[in-house]
Write a protein that holds these residues in place. Structure first.
Motif, PDB file in Angstrom:
ATOM      1  N   THR A  11      -7.239  -3.009  10.424  1.00  0.00           N
ATOM      2  CA  THR A  11      -8.055  -1.838  10.716  1.00  0.00           C
ATOM      3  C   THR A  11      -7.260  -0.732  11.400  1.00  0.00           C
ATOM      4  O   THR A  11      -7.564   0.437  11.249  1.00  0.00           O
ATOM      5  CB  THR A  11      -9.269  -2.225  11.571  1.00  0.00           C
ATOM      6  N   ASP A  12      -6.220  -1.110  12.154  1.00  0.00           N
ATOM      7  CA  ASP A  12      -5.377  -0.113  12.824  1.00  0.00           C
ATOM      8  C   ASP A  12      -3.959  -0.662  12.902  1.00  0.00           C
ATOM      9  O   ASP A  12      -3.670  -1.540  13.712  1.00  0.00           O
ATOM     10  CB  ASP A  12      -5.911   0.199  14.222  1.00  0.00           C
ATOM     11  N   ILE A  13      -3.092  -0.146  12.068  1.00  0.00           N
ATOM     12  CA  ILE A  13      -1.722  -0.665  11.970  1.00  0.00           C
ATOM     13  C   ILE A  13      -0.953  -0.514  13.286  1.00  0.00           C
ATOM     14  O   ILE A  13      -0.092  -1.318  13.600  1.00  0.00           O
ATOM     15  CB  ILE A  13      -0.975  -0.015  10.787  1.00  0.00           C
ATOM     16  N   ASP A  14      -1.291   0.494  14.079  1.00  0.00           N
ATOM     17  CA  ASP A  14      -0.610   0.709  15.356  1.00  0.00           C
ATOM     18  C   ASP A  14      -0.979  -0.343  16.391  1.00  0.00           C
ATOM     19  O   ASP A  14      -0.261  -0.521  17.374  1.00  0.00           O
ATOM     20  CB  ASP A  14      -0.923   2.100  15.909  1.00  0.00           C
ATOM     21  N   LYS A  15      -2.084  -1.024  16.190  1.00  0.00           N
ATOM     22  CA  LYS A  15      -2.530  -2.048  17.143  1.00  0.00           C
ATOM     23  C   LYS A  15      -2.229  -3.462  16.665  1.00  0.00           C
ATOM     24  O   LYS A  15      -2.649  -4.427  17.291  1.00  0.00           O
ATOM     25  CB  LYS A  15      -4.025  -1.886  17.421  1.00  0.00           C
ATOM     26  N   PHE A  16      -1.508  -3.596  15.546  1.00  0.00           N
ATOM     27  CA  PHE A  16      -1.131  -4.924  15.067  1.00  0.00           C
ATOM     28  C   PHE A  16       0.095  -5.379  15.841  1.00  0.00           C
ATOM     29  O   PHE A  16       1.123  -4.706  15.865  1.00  0.00           O
ATOM     30  CB  PHE A  16      -0.849  -4.915  13.561  1.00  0.00           C
ATOM     31  N   SER A  17      -0.007  -6.515  16.479  1.00  0.00           N
ATOM     32  CA  SER A  17       1.054  -7.020  17.350  1.00  0.00           C
ATOM     33  C   SER A  17       2.291  -7.452  16.567  1.00  0.00           C
ATOM     34  O   SER A  17       2.186  -8.182  15.571  1.00  0.00           O
ATOM     35  CB  SER A  17       0.523  -8.216  18.152  1.00  0.00           C
ATOM     36  N   GLU A  18       3.452  -7.030  17.025  1.00  0.00           N
ATOM     37  CA  GLU A  18       4.724  -7.440  16.411  1.00  0.00           C
ATOM     38  C   GLU A  18       4.884  -8.954  16.437  1.00  0.00           C
ATOM     39  O   GLU A  18       5.562  -9.524  15.585  1.00  0.00           O
ATOM     40  CB  GLU A  18       5.897  -6.789  17.147  1.00  0.00           C
ATOM     41  N   LYS A  19       4.265  -9.571  17.389  1.00  0.00           N
ATOM     42  CA  LYS A  19       4.338 -11.021  17.553  1.00  0.00           C
ATOM     43  C   LYS A  19       3.823 -11.775  16.326  1.00  0.00           C
ATOM     44  O   LYS A  19       4.254 -12.886  16.049  1.00  0.00           O
ATOM     45  CB  LYS A  19       3.527 -11.374  18.798  1.00  0.00           C
ATOM     46  N   TYR A  20       2.926 -11.144  15.553  1.00  0.00           N
ATOM     47  CA  TYR A  20       2.313 -11.811  14.402  1.00  0.00           C
ATOM     48  C   TYR A  20       2.782 -11.271  13.057  1.00  0.00           C
ATOM     49  O   TYR A  20       2.255 -11.631  12.015  1.00  0.00           O
ATOM     50  CB  TYR A  20       0.786 -11.699  14.500  1.00  0.00           C
ATOM     51  N   GLU A  21       3.800 -10.436  13.029  1.00  0.00           N
ATOM     52  CA  GLU A  21       4.260  -9.793  11.795  1.00  0.00           C
ATOM     53  C   GLU A  21       5.079 -10.691  10.871  1.00  0.00           C
ATOM     54  O   GLU A  21       5.080 -10.492   9.666  1.00  0.00           O
ATOM     55  CB  GLU A  21       5.107  -8.555  12.129  1.00  0.00           C
ATOM     56  N   GLN A  22       5.781 -11.656  11.394  1.00  0.00           N
ATOM     57  CA  GLN A  22       6.798 -12.399  10.664  1.00  0.00           C
ATOM     58  C   GLN A  22       6.350 -13.002   9.322  1.00  0.00           C
ATOM     59  O   GLN A  22       7.066 -12.862   8.333  1.00  0.00           O
ATOM     60  CB  GLN A  22       7.402 -13.486  11.560  1.00  0.00           C
ATOM     61  N   PRO A  23       5.198 -13.644   9.211  1.00  0.00           N
ATOM     62  CA  PRO A  23       4.893 -14.284   7.919  1.00  0.00           C
ATOM     63  C   PRO A  23       4.425 -13.331   6.819  1.00  0.00           C
ATOM     64  O   PRO A  23       4.269 -13.750   5.672  1.00  0.00           O
ATOM     65  CB  PRO A  23       3.785 -15.274   8.278  1.00  0.00           C
TER      66      PRO A  23
END
Length: 96
Positions: A40-52
């Protein structure tokens, strides 16, 4: 022809963590699978969960609903794949 999975997540940490666990479970049994998350908001997506994820995509027409399952109609325009499987973020895949 490209094929892949799409998972929806909102701004909450729990939603993002669930989507991440789902993506890891897909890739655990399907090594070559392409998995994207639509948020819903790419700026609020945590880098911690990006890897997969192969792609992190923001919903193209905004998020006027509090429940991201009401945004799934936007997958048609947001998906980077020709063949898309939308999978609920609380799903754990345990086989190929």
């Amino acid at each position: 022809m490209t094929s892949g999975y799409v998972i929806f997540a909102d701004n909450s940490v729990l939603s993002q963590r669930e989507a991440c666990a789902c993506a890891y479970s897909i890739k655990n049994f399907n090594k070559d699978a392409q998995v994207s998350v639509i948020v819903t908001d790419i700026d609020k997506f945590s880098e911690k969960y990006e890897q997969p994820f192969d792609n992190i995509i923001q919903v193209p027409f905004g998020d006027d609903h509090t429940d991201c399952s009401n945004l799934e109609w936007q997958a048609y325009w947001a998906t980077p794949y020709e063949n898309t499987i939308i999978i609920y973020r609380k799903t754990i895949v345990n086989q190929s």
